[in-house]
Scaffold this active site. Structure first.
Site, PDB file in Angstrom:
ATOM      1  N   LEU A 167       0.199 -12.015 -26.109  1.00  0.00           N
ATOM      2  CA  LEU A 167       0.378 -12.884 -25.166  1.00  0.00           C
ATOM      3  C   LEU A 167      -0.630 -13.560 -24.814  1.00  0.00           C
ATOM      4  O   LEU A 167      -1.421 -14.008 -23.809  1.00  0.00           O
ATOM      5  CB  LEU A 167       0.168 -11.359 -24.256  1.00  0.00           C
ATOM      6  N   THR A 219      13.845 -16.266 -32.129  1.00  0.00           N
ATOM      7  CA  THR A 219      13.241 -16.517 -33.786  1.00  0.00           C
ATOM      8  C   THR A 219      14.575 -17.598 -34.543  1.00  0.00           C
ATOM      9  O   THR A 219      13.710 -18.252 -34.913  1.00  0.00           O
ATOM     10  CB  THR A 219      13.605 -15.040 -34.421  1.00  0.00           C
ATOM     11  N   GLY A 227      18.724 -10.984 -29.320  1.00  0.00           N
ATOM     12  CA  GLY A 227      18.039 -10.933 -30.430  1.00  0.00           C
ATOM     13  C   GLY A 227      19.358 -10.926 -31.818  1.00  0.00           C
ATOM     14  O   GLY A 227      20.175 -10.565 -32.332  1.00  0.00           O
ATOM     15  N   CYS A 273       6.394  -6.323 -23.402  1.00  0.00           N
ATOM     16  CA  CYS A 273       6.350  -6.989 -24.147  1.00  0.00           C
ATOM     17  C   CYS A 273       4.911  -5.626 -25.337  1.00  0.00           C
ATOM     18  O   CYS A 273       4.477  -4.598 -24.751  1.00  0.00           O
ATOM     19  CB  CYS A 273       4.978  -7.335 -24.071  1.00  0.00           C
TER      20      CYS A 273
END
Lengths: 258, 303
Positions: free
Chosen positions: B73, B266, B243, B130
């Site tokens: 973070l 990603t 995901g 997280c």
């Protein structure tokens, strides 16, 4: 800054020594201005093993002929597969990324210290320095003569000195032990690229001599364009992205990790 | 033209394709690549009360069909966001969704309260998942009572759409989804990264400075699909599916499993233009299957 994202075709591959490659790629589009130190993110083959892109310094560029070239040292899976590419193969590139080496207006004479694959950004820098009539001394270091590459190319732009750990070429020892550092040190600036411990040692010498020094870092990256925050390096102003605020940093700004 | 509009709570999205927090910065860097207004929305980088430098390098390990990260973070804090970043992105004509983090319930509430008045931030994503911070973060998202407590407190502090981002590192994610739905969440997003680690056998050392990190990428897609499907059957609020979405087919799969919208994560690192390709691909799929609106596909899995 305009960025290219496009498939490029391999038009030439040259391997002077096993595991070391010079790869030239044809761009389908006009190439934007590339500054010395800029890099590209290369999508090698997007397989489960080589999932992410790989960052490589841009070695050289020809705007009219629309080619761009890279020096690749095969170390991991990604660089090995890049080295395996053949003429006609396609790879996707994103560039130009990152900042670049700066040339101060009053610079008259500079030293460039390179180790291992750290040669990559300095052909473009040498060209810029020549345009500005800056005298250059290149100091290349490696484990053995096999790792000392591009010397004839560098000699077009200035004096070339060499240093190998086994003494097979030039002086014997680490680059920072070169006799050059023992005499008068009349450089206005030191540029360096290579393994971090080497750059740190070069930076220490430069700082001791009161000479400015710029180093290009090579941290692991996931993206290469500033969004993942994985490649950070600690600086006196907090963690900075090597891919975005870097890869070139004034060494006084860095808190070395090694 | 097929209709790509979807509705989350009372917000209209021009298409179901958004980008996941932590994989797109605050949009500024990505605007060098394409017109961000084409996106359904942008989940911006996680925000905390104060500046955080994040974890030490190395923070990333490439793994088969994915990657581990332990960024921790890193951000300059909510005030910096409001003063320095928001003015640069508020002109965008897409949903800007702030990702809210904290070490304590009070910190979550403090960040949330400051976001209430930002007109162009149309929703918040409460990050209770997280895995890369020592305090708070995932610890709130792995037990029902703490997830309820933080969601309830933030719900009371926030007037607009509240999305809660769920952790997959739990025994029963459907139970967690029901818990936050009961505490006032308008939507859930799932999944955050799965805990994992990478080892360098030669040096006998972990690759990440934090030893463990969060796994993302196509490696986690089957796990995420199952969790979305489970949650879809358990709650009434809409789902953002996340995901390992790399292309339009992946996105359609998440929609069929019950996602009203999706987040691309990603994949942004590999292809900054991937979201645009996904939007075009969804439209092409709808044409090919002669479906008028993407909303018809939500949860349309035939079992």
């Amino acid at each position: 800054m305009t960025k290219v994202i496009a498939d490029h075709i391999v038009i030439n591959k040259f391997s002077p020594v096993e595991g070391h490659y010079f790869i030239k790629l044809q761009s389908p589009v006009e190439i934007p201005t590339i500054n010395p130190g800029n890099f590209a993110e290369i999508l090698v083959d997007s397989t489960p093993e080589v999932f992410l892109r790989r960052p490589f310094s841009i070695l050289d560029v020809h705007y009219k002929k629309k080619w761009i070239s890279f020096y690749v040292k095969a170390i991991g899976q990604g660089s090995k597969r890049l080295g395996d590419l053949n003429k006609g193969d396609k790879v996707n590139l994103i560039y130009p990324l990152g900042n670049s080496y700066g040339i101060p207006v009053n610079a008259k004479k500079v030293l460039i210290v390179m180790g291992g694959s750290g040669i990559a950004p300095f052909i473009l820098l040498a060209k810029e320095l020549m345009k500005k009539n800056v005298k250059v001394v290149f100091l290349l270091g490696g484990r053995s003569s096999k790792e000392i590459l591009l010397t004839s190319e560098f000699s077009k732009y200035g004096e070339v000195l060499m240093m190998t750990e086994d003494g097979s070429l030039g002086e014997k020892g680490l680059v920072t032990e070169h006799s050059l550092f023992k005499g008068t040190f009349d450089f206005d600036l030191v540029y360096t690229c290579g393994p971090e411990p080497m750059m740190k040692a070069v930076a220490e010498i430069a700082v001791k001599r009161g000479t400015a020094c710029q180093a290009s870092l090579e941290n692991m990256m996931a993206c290469g364009f500033g969004i993942c925050l994985c490649c950070v390096t600690p600086t006196h102003e907090g963690n900075k992205r090597v891919c975005y605020e870097g890869p070139v940093f004034d060494v006084n700004y860095l808190k070395w990790q090694t | 033209m097929a209709n790509l509009n979807v509705k989350i709570h009372n917000l209209e999205f021009r298409n179901p394709v958004t980008v996941a927090s932590g994989t797109f910065g605050f949009g500024e860097e990505m605007s060098e690549f394409f017109d961000l207004n084409r996106l359904g929305g942008i989940f911006v980088k996680g925000l905390t009360v104060k500046n955080r430098e994040g974890n030490d390098y190395p923070r990333m390990a490439e793994t088969p069909s994915g990657m581990l990260n332990s960024v921790g973070l890193q951000n300059k804090g909510i005030d910096y966001f409001i003063e320095k970043i928001y003015p640069n992105i508020k002109h965008l004509d897409t949903h800007i969704i702030a990702n809210v983090n904290g070490g304590t319930i009070e910190e979550y509430v403090e960040v949330t309260e400051k976001l209430n008045d930002l007109e162009k931030v149309t929703a918040i994503e409460l990050n209770i998942s997280c895995p890369n911070v020592k305090q708070g973060g995932m610890s709130f998202g792995i037990s029902c009572p703490s997830a309820i407590a933080v969601t309830d407190a933030v719900r009371k502090a926030y007037k607009k759409t509240l999305i809660v981002k769920l952790s997959p590192n739990v025994t029963d994610i459907a139970e967690m989804a029901q818990a936050v739905e009961g505490a006032g969440a308008d939507s859930v997003s799932l999944i955050n990264t799965l805990l994992g680690m990478a080892i360098n056998a030669e040096t006998r050392k972990p690759v990440l400075s934090t030893v463990t990190g969060g796994l993302s990428g196509p490696a986690i897609k089957p796990v995420a699909l199952r969790m979305v499907w489970k949650v879809y059957k358990a709650v009434k609020i809409p789902i953002f599916g996340i995901g390992g979405i790399m292309n339009a087919t992946d996105a359609i799969e998440f929609i069929l499993a019950g996602s009203t919208a999706i987040q691309v994560g990603t994949a942004n690192f590999i292809d900054p233009l991937v979201s645009l390709k996904i939007i075009d691909g969804i439209e092409e799929y709808l044409h090919r299957h002669n479906i008028a609106t993407v909303a018809e596909l939500v949860g349309a899995l035939e079992v």
